[in-house]
Design an enzyme around this catalytic site. Structure first.
Site, PDB file in Angstrom:
ATOM      1  CE  LYS A 112      64.900  22.250  36.509  1.00 35.72           C
ATOM      2  NZ  LYS A 112      64.123  23.233  35.563  1.00 35.72           N
TER       3      LYS A 112
HETATM    4  C1  LIG Z   1      64.482  24.483  35.119  1.00 35.78           C
HETATM    5  C2  LIG Z   1      63.446  25.032  34.243  1.00 35.78           C
HETATM    6  C3  LIG Z   1      64.452  26.666  33.813  1.00 35.78           C
HETATM    7  C4  LIG Z   1      65.485  26.947  34.245  1.00 35.78           C
HETATM    8  O1  LIG Z   1      66.917  26.147  33.709  1.00 35.78           O
HETATM    9  P1  LIG Z   1      68.050  26.013  34.278  1.00 35.78           P
HETATM   10  O2  LIG Z   1      68.852  25.345  33.859  1.00 35.78           O
HETATM   11  O3  LIG Z   1      67.591  26.076  35.568  1.00 35.78           O
HETATM   12  O4  LIG Z   1      68.515  27.408  33.364  1.00 35.78           O
HETATM   13  C5  LIG Z   1      63.172  27.208  32.668  1.00 35.78           C
HETATM   14  N1  LIG Z   1      61.670  25.805  32.261  1.00 35.78           N
HETATM   15  C6  LIG Z   1      61.711  25.212  33.319  1.00 35.78           C
HETATM   16  C7  LIG Z   1      60.078  24.654  32.578  1.00 35.78           C
HETATM   17  C8  LIG Z   1      62.034  24.720  33.886  1.00 35.78           C
HETATM   18  O5  LIG Z   1      61.561  23.482  34.828  1.00 35.78           O
END
Ligand SMILES: *Cc1c(COP(=O)(O)O)cnc(C)c1O
Length: 467
Positions: A112
């Site tokens: 993120k």
């Molecule tokens: C947020 C997250 C995801 C999922 O990603 P999306 O964009 O919501 O599909 C997968 N792995 C981790 C470690 C995350 O923080």
């Protein structure tokens, strides 16, 4: 670039308004009116660029009219300077034509950061130009709060307040949030659950007078700018591994569908992608949908990959829009039905077309642990539960011959040390630059599960008086 809502009844907006608006006024999500497109020879010319320079090339068409190339370059350089790897999102080989794309070298060790580090700077830039300030309020069960705080810390036009359930986030997660001592950052521990925190945030946003008075804002996963920033690393991986001469299968551990939708966008923009593989845990609404054509809500059960514990994937609506020929009224009707009945049927033709490109795989916690242990045994690569689900899904899917597999590693193993240790017997350590996390000073406040108390806290924070 102009943006339209997936439900067809909200105003058409430029990038800067889309950035600050988030959700469209008709309840839909904003998407570009048209995807930019890079020809094969343009792609060849982009090979060998630094991550930052590639990011400018890929994103410039999306911000045109709102942000200049030089402004974008300055923000991109600054944002990705906070990453602890010179390649920003490095590739690592784990087999023949089988690669990991490591997205976890940012300040909070999760993917993120790639989007949020840029988003914080974009917000600040646009707000400053307009002479406005916002107060970003959010709730976290542990993971996303720290990425939002790192994105907004020390930004002049932003205050950020993150609510977390007191005593119910891991110590690493709490410290990643509370050890940020910047004056514009506040952490509020709520005496309650994560759902209570979310309800408190919702209640504040639903109080229109309060929302306007405090200029409340959010940086949630439906914000178009987050998708935009994520498109870049698909091009980065593809160009590094031989695009446009070679084509690719991307495997993505999926929750809200933001990450994998960015892969779809990259394909629309000319990157040769054969297949996009959705990896799910036991909360497998997407995998069930891909296997049946019906999207059916079920309860959420906690898993060892908590960032994928979702009931519905909000960004899926963006994909749906394209697969019903961009008819906003159709999306509106389908989403209404879904909200009312917990069920949505995709027209057969659209679903079949979608299955040409997407495939879904599901792994429960036992399968997840088995695959962590197996990959470690075979390659010495230790992955955490989200990332391994991507790798497993990519390896298990029907990949066309010659297609290069790239699996997205979304978190550093040290973010989920208990699950990794249980699976492999090894306890992953924090990277050295974070090694003093447990000695750092923390700052946080606490409040009862009471909306009036939390509002008073927000008011005091925005006015910069100690609560
Ligand atoms: C947020 C997250 C995801 C999922 O990603 P999306 O964009 O919501 O599909 C997968 N792995 C981790 C470690 C995350 O923080």
């Amino acid at each position: 670039m102009k943006y339209v809502s997936t439900r067809g009844r909200a105003p058409v907006l430029e990038f800067d308004d889309v950035l600050l608006t988030g959700l469209a006024r008709d309840g839909g999500l904003y998407v570009p009116e048209e995807f930019p497109f890079f020809t094969a020879s343009e792609l060849r010319e982009m090979r060998g660029l630094s991550y930052q320079e590639l990011a400018v090339r890929v994103m410039l068409p999306f911000v045109e009219g709102s942000i200049t190339e030089d402004e974008l370059r300055a923000m991109v350089t600054d944002a990705y300077g906070s990453f602890r790897h010179p390649a920003v999102t490095p590739l690592k080989q784990i087999g023949t034509d089988d690669w990991l794309l490591e997205l976890f070298h940012g300040p909070t060790l999760a993917f993120k950061d790639v989007a949020l580090q840029l988003l914080g700077r974009l917000f600040d830039h646009v707000l400053k130009k307009r002479g406005q300030r916002v107060c970003i309020v959010g709730a976290t069960s542990g993971d996303t709060g720290s990425a939002a705080i790192e994105a907004c810390r020390d930004r002049e036009s932003i205050d950020i307040i993150i609510l977390h359930p007191k005593g119910r986030v891991s110590e690493v997660q709490r410290r990643q949030m509370t050890s940020v001592l910047s004056p514009n950052v506040r952490n509020l521990a709520i005496e309650g659950s994560f759902d209570d925190c979310q309800d408190l945030v919702k209640a504040m946003f639903n109080d229109e007078a309060f929302r306007d008075e405090m200029s409340l804002s959010a940086v949630n996963s439906i914000n178009w700018a987050r998708i935009m920033a994520q498109i870049v690393y698909y091009f980065w991986a593809g160009l590094s591994l031989g695009a446009p001469e070679r084509s690719f299968t991307f495997a993505v551990p999926t929750g809200n569908f933001g990450n994998i939708y960015a892969g779809y966008a990259a394909r629309r923009m000319g990157l040769p992608i054969d297949k996009l593989v959705v990896g799910s845990n036991r909360n497998d609404i997407l995998t069930r949908f891909l296997n049946s054509g019906s999207m059916v809500i079920e309860g959420v059960e906690p898993s060892i990959s908590p960032s994928m514990d979702i009931q519905v994937s909000s960004n899926f609506e963006r994909l749906l829009f394209d697969y019903v020929d961009r008819e906003g009224a159709t999306v509106d009707a389908m989403m209404k039905e879904f909200r009312e009945t917990g069920r949505m049927e995709m027209p057969q033709g659209g679903w079949r077309a979608l299955c040409q490109l997407f495939e879904g795989r599901r792994y429960d916690d036992d399968a997840t642990r088995t695959r962590i242990a197996g990959l470690y045994r075979d390659s010495g690569e230790l992955l955490e539960p989200h990332s391994i689900i991507g790798v497993a899904a990519g390896r298990d899917c029907g990949r066309p011959e010659g297609s290069v597999l790239v699996s997205l590693a979304t978190a550093h193993p040290a973010k989920f040390p208990d699950a990794v240790e249980q699976a492999s017997g090894l306890r992953p350590g924090l990277p050295t630059w974070l090694g003093d996390l447990f000695e750092r000073t923390e700052r946080l406040d606490s409040a009862p599960n009471d909306v009036e108390a939390v509002k008073a806290y927000v008011r005091a924070a925005v006015a910069k008086v100690p609560a």
